[in-house]
Design an enzyme around this catalytic site. Structure first.
Site, PDB file in Angstrom:
ATOM      1  N   CYS A 145      57.450  19.545  43.080  1.00 12.89           N
ATOM      2  CA  CYS A 145      58.910  19.538  43.222  1.00 12.89           C
ATOM      3  C   CYS A 145      59.332  19.750  44.677  1.00 12.89           C
ATOM      4  CB  CYS A 145      59.553  20.601  42.331  1.00 12.89           C
ATOM      5  SG  CYS A 145      59.568  22.261  43.045  1.00 12.89           S
ATOM      6  N   ASN A 196      43.159  45.346  42.891  1.00 12.70           N
ATOM      7  CA  ASN A 196      42.581  44.137  43.484  1.00 12.70           C
ATOM      8  C   ASN A 196      43.105  42.893  42.793  1.00 12.70           C
ATOM      9  OD1 ASN A 196      41.167  45.886  45.042  1.00 12.70           O
ATOM     10  ND2 ASN A 196      39.264  45.735  43.865  1.00 12.70           N
ATOM     11  N   CYS A 253      55.073  28.279  42.323  1.00 13.39           N
ATOM     12  CA  CYS A 253      56.125  27.613  43.094  1.00 13.39           C
ATOM     13  C   CYS A 253      57.337  28.539  43.205  1.00 13.39           C
ATOM     14  CB  CYS A 253      56.529  26.308  42.417  1.00 13.39           C
ATOM     15  SG  CYS A 253      57.975  25.547  43.199  1.00 13.39           S
ATOM     16  N   HIS A 256      48.523  44.586  40.822  1.00 15.31           N
ATOM     17  CA  HIS A 256      49.132  43.769  41.881  1.00 15.31           C
ATOM     18  C   HIS A 256      49.000  42.271  41.606  1.00 15.31           C
ATOM     19  CE1 HIS A 256      48.661  47.442  44.779  1.00 15.31           C
ATOM     20  NE2 HIS A 256      49.778  47.499  44.095  1.00 15.31           N
ATOM     21  N   GLY A 296      37.020  53.403  45.313  1.00 18.62           N
ATOM     22  CA  GLY A 296      37.291  52.482  46.419  1.00 18.62           C
ATOM     23  C   GLY A 296      38.753  52.226  46.709  1.00 18.62           C
ATOM     24  N   THR A 297      39.550  53.260  46.563  1.00 19.37           N
ATOM     25  CA  THR A 297      40.952  53.101  46.976  1.00 19.37           C
ATOM     26  C   THR A 297      41.321  54.192  47.962  1.00 19.37           C
ATOM     27  OG1 THR A 297      43.275  53.078  46.301  1.00 19.37           O
ATOM     28  CG2 THR A 297      41.767  54.276  44.866  1.00 19.37           C
ATOM     29  N   SER A 298      42.075  53.790  49.003  1.00 25.19           N
ATOM     30  CA  SER A 298      42.515  54.767  49.996  1.00 25.19           C
ATOM     31  C   SER A 298      43.649  55.628  49.442  1.00 25.19           C
ATOM     32  CB  SER A 298      42.956  54.055  51.275  1.00 25.19           C
ATOM     33  OG  SER A 298      43.993  53.144  50.982  1.00 25.19           O
ATOM     34  N   CYS A 332      60.403  26.355  41.226  1.00 22.45           N
ATOM     35  CA  CYS A 332      60.427  26.069  39.782  1.00 22.45           C
ATOM     36  C   CYS A 332      59.446  26.929  38.978  1.00 22.45           C
ATOM     37  CB  CYS A 332      60.147  24.583  39.526  1.00 22.45           C
ATOM     38  SG  CYS A 332      58.414  24.135  39.756  1.00 22.45           S
ATOM     39  N   CYS A 336      54.537  22.482  45.881  1.00 23.69           N
ATOM     40  CA  CYS A 336      54.583  22.063  44.480  1.00 23.69           C
ATOM     41  C   CYS A 336      54.993  20.592  44.440  1.00 23.69           C
ATOM     42  CB  CYS A 336      55.638  22.920  43.785  1.00 23.69           C
ATOM     43  SG  CYS A 336      55.977  22.518  42.074  1.00 23.69           S
TER      44      CYS A 336
HETATM   45  P1  NAD Z   1      42.369  49.993  51.072  1.00 24.02           P
HETATM   46  O1  NAD Z   1      41.946  48.801  51.823  1.00 24.02           O
HETATM   47  O2  NAD Z   1      43.592  50.703  51.492  1.00 24.02           O
HETATM   48  O3  NAD Z   1      41.205  51.093  51.103  1.00 24.02           O
HETATM   49  C1  NAD Z   1      39.877  50.778  50.826  1.00 24.02           C
HETATM   50  C2  NAD Z   1      39.170  52.070  50.441  1.00 24.02           C
HETATM   51  O4  NAD Z   1      37.870  51.751  49.990  1.00 24.02           O
HETATM   52  C3  NAD Z   1      39.001  53.059  51.609  1.00 24.02           C
HETATM   53  O5  NAD Z   1      39.345  54.354  51.149  1.00 24.02           O
HETATM   54  C4  NAD Z   1      37.505  52.977  51.923  1.00 24.02           C
HETATM   55  O6  NAD Z   1      36.985  54.209  52.391  1.00 24.02           O
HETATM   56  C5  NAD Z   1      36.919  52.617  50.577  1.00 24.02           C
HETATM   57  N1  NAD Z   1      35.648  51.884  50.609  1.00 24.02           N
HETATM   58  C6  NAD Z   1      35.174  51.033  51.543  1.00 24.02           C
HETATM   59  N2  NAD Z   1      33.974  50.542  51.194  1.00 24.02           N
HETATM   60  C7  NAD Z   1      33.675  51.098  49.985  1.00 24.02           C
HETATM   61  C8  NAD Z   1      32.571  50.980  49.092  1.00 24.02           C
HETATM   62  N3  NAD Z   1      31.512  50.193  49.367  1.00 24.02           N
HETATM   63  N4  NAD Z   1      32.598  51.686  47.935  1.00 24.02           N
HETATM   64  C9  NAD Z   1      33.652  52.501  47.635  1.00 24.02           C
HETATM   65  N5  NAD Z   1      34.722  52.647  48.451  1.00 24.02           N
HETATM   66  C10 NAD Z   1      34.742  51.949  49.604  1.00 24.02           C
HETATM   67  O7  NAD Z   1      42.418  49.551  49.576  1.00 24.02           O
HETATM   68  P2  NAD Z   1      43.452  49.860  48.435  1.00 24.02           P
HETATM   69  O8  NAD Z   1      43.592  51.321  48.268  1.00 24.02           O
HETATM   70  O9  NAD Z   1      43.020  49.035  47.305  1.00 24.02           O
HETATM   71  O10 NAD Z   1      44.869  49.314  48.969  1.00 24.02           O
HETATM   72  C11 NAD Z   1      44.966  48.056  49.595  1.00 24.02           C
HETATM   73  C12 NAD Z   1      45.874  47.044  48.928  1.00 24.02           C
HETATM   74  O11 NAD Z   1      45.458  45.758  49.363  1.00 24.02           O
HETATM   75  C13 NAD Z   1      45.748  47.002  47.449  1.00 24.02           C
HETATM   76  O12 NAD Z   1      47.037  47.072  46.994  1.00 24.02           O
HETATM   77  C14 NAD Z   1      45.159  45.627  47.092  1.00 24.02           C
HETATM   78  O13 NAD Z   1      46.067  44.944  46.244  1.00 24.02           O
HETATM   79  C15 NAD Z   1      45.118  44.841  48.356  1.00 24.02           C
HETATM   80  N6  NAD Z   1      43.791  44.260  48.683  1.00 24.02           N
HETATM   81  C16 NAD Z   1      43.030  43.707  47.693  1.00 24.02           C
HETATM   82  C17 NAD Z   1      41.774  43.189  47.981  1.00 24.02           C
HETATM   83  C18 NAD Z   1      40.955  42.601  46.848  1.00 24.02           C
HETATM   84  O14 NAD Z   1      41.526  42.073  45.898  1.00 24.02           O
HETATM   85  N7  NAD Z   1      39.631  42.696  46.899  1.00 24.02           N
HETATM   86  C19 NAD Z   1      41.291  43.216  49.280  1.00 24.02           C
HETATM   87  C20 NAD Z   1      42.116  43.771  50.289  1.00 24.02           C
HETATM   88  C21 NAD Z   1      43.361  44.290  49.956  1.00 24.02           C
HETATM   89 ZN    ZN Z   2      58.064  23.582  41.952  1.00 24.81          ZN
END
Ligand code: NAD
Ligand code: ZN
Length: 246
Positions: free
Chosen positions: A151, A103, A128, A120, A188-190, A131, A149
């Site tokens: 510049c 995130n 910018c 990430h 919470g990651t796919s 620069c 920016c």
């Molecule tokens: P993703 O969007 O691909 O997947 C989200 C996952 O979270 C899913 O598996 C879903 O089932 C699960 N989920 C949904 N609600 C939940 C909850 N309440 N508790 C636990 N799990 C829950 O996310 P990802 O795998 O992080 O990949 C997406 C990319 O997008 C990342 O690289 C990230 O950098 C970026 N992103 C970041 C944000 C942020 O900073 N908050 C938001 C959107 C996307």
């Molecule tokens: Zn600049």
């Protein structure tokens, strides 16, 4: 779920080096939409396309309008939820050492975790393209996009777009943390965005237990993870902490 909560609490209490890998799902309860899953940006457009560096280079104004502006509005007002706070409590109890997060919202640091690897990059800064001067996102005037920016160069989020490499130091530290841990919490990651999704694989290879928290199955489930606690991060973390504090 009760049995798995007890198991997770026992596994956490027994572990010596716990690392968490988090994704967009941990921030949904803070009002930040994920890419995939219910309510995800995916339902409106293809994030792999819009959040790709090629799309940004082709038409920065379009990406600012469709993605970055909205992200800025949402992230500016978001605060940590029980999922983030649960991980901070785990660190405070001396159980959790490091968070590797995909995130860019800064909510783990806001919750109080002190060792957060931003795989990430983060959204707190814009850079910018000419620069490299950095501007705090909250201070950037977006009445006209793309913002510029002093510049004249175009500002871009200081975060990693699809199609870009992971900052080498974040990559190095994450691989090390994955190799060194004996338990990895995957919250919470796919687990489809690479190379982030490899971190649990590295941890597993090095002998760690892998515990997933997610309302839905992922490609890790049943393959790499030892078990999946199906539920929202906030509720599951609260229940694990309650169990640990008994
Ligand atoms: P993703 O969007 O691909 O997947 C989200 C996952 O979270 C899913 O598996 C879903 O089932 C699960 N989920 C949904 N609600 C939940 C909850 N309440 N508790 C636990 N799990 C829950 O996310 P990802 O795998 O992080 O990949 C997406 C990319 O997008 C990342 O690289 C990230 O950098 C970026 N992103 C970041 C944000 C942020 O900073 N908050 C938001 C959107 C996307
Ligand atoms: Zn600049």
């Amino acid at each position: 779920m009760d049995e798995l909560i007890k198991k997770a609490a026992a596994d956490l209490a027994a572990a010596r080096n716990v690392v968490a890998l988090t994704g967009a799902g941990i921030s949904t309860e803070s009002g930040i939409p994920p890419f995939r899953g219910k309510g995800g940006l995916w339902e409106r457009f293809d994030p792999m396309e819009i959040a790709h560096i090629d799309a940004f280079m082709r038409d920065p104004a379009r990406v600012w309008n469709l993605l970055v502006k909205e992200m800025k509005t949402i992230v500016d007002s978001a605060s940590p939820n029980d999922g983030h706070k649960g991980l901070a409590r785990l660190e405070a109890r001396g159980i959790l050492k490091t968070i590797i997060t995909q995130n860019i919202d800064g909510l783990h640091q806001a919750a109080g975790n002190t060792d957060v690897i931003e795989f990430h990059g983060n959204f707190a800064w814009q850079r910018c393209m000419d620069c490299s001067r950095k501007y705090q996102t909250s201070q950037v005037d977006i009445s006209e996009v793309p913002p510029r920016c002093s510049c004249g160069g175009i500002l871009r989020p200081d975060a990693v777009f699809f199609g870009e490499i992971i900052p080498p130091e974040a990559m190095r530290r994450s691989r090390q943390a994955a190799a060194d841990c004996d338990l990895m919490l995957v919250v919470g990651t796919s687990a489809v965005v690479q190379p982030a999704a490899l971190m649990p694989v590295f941890a597993k290879e090095a002998g760690a237990k892998i515990v997933e928290i997610n309302p839905e199955k992922t490609p890790l489930t049943g393959q790499i993870s030892d078990y999946l606690i199906r539920g929202n991060a906030g509720e599951v973390m609260n229940r694990i902490l309650q169990q640990l504090e008994k």
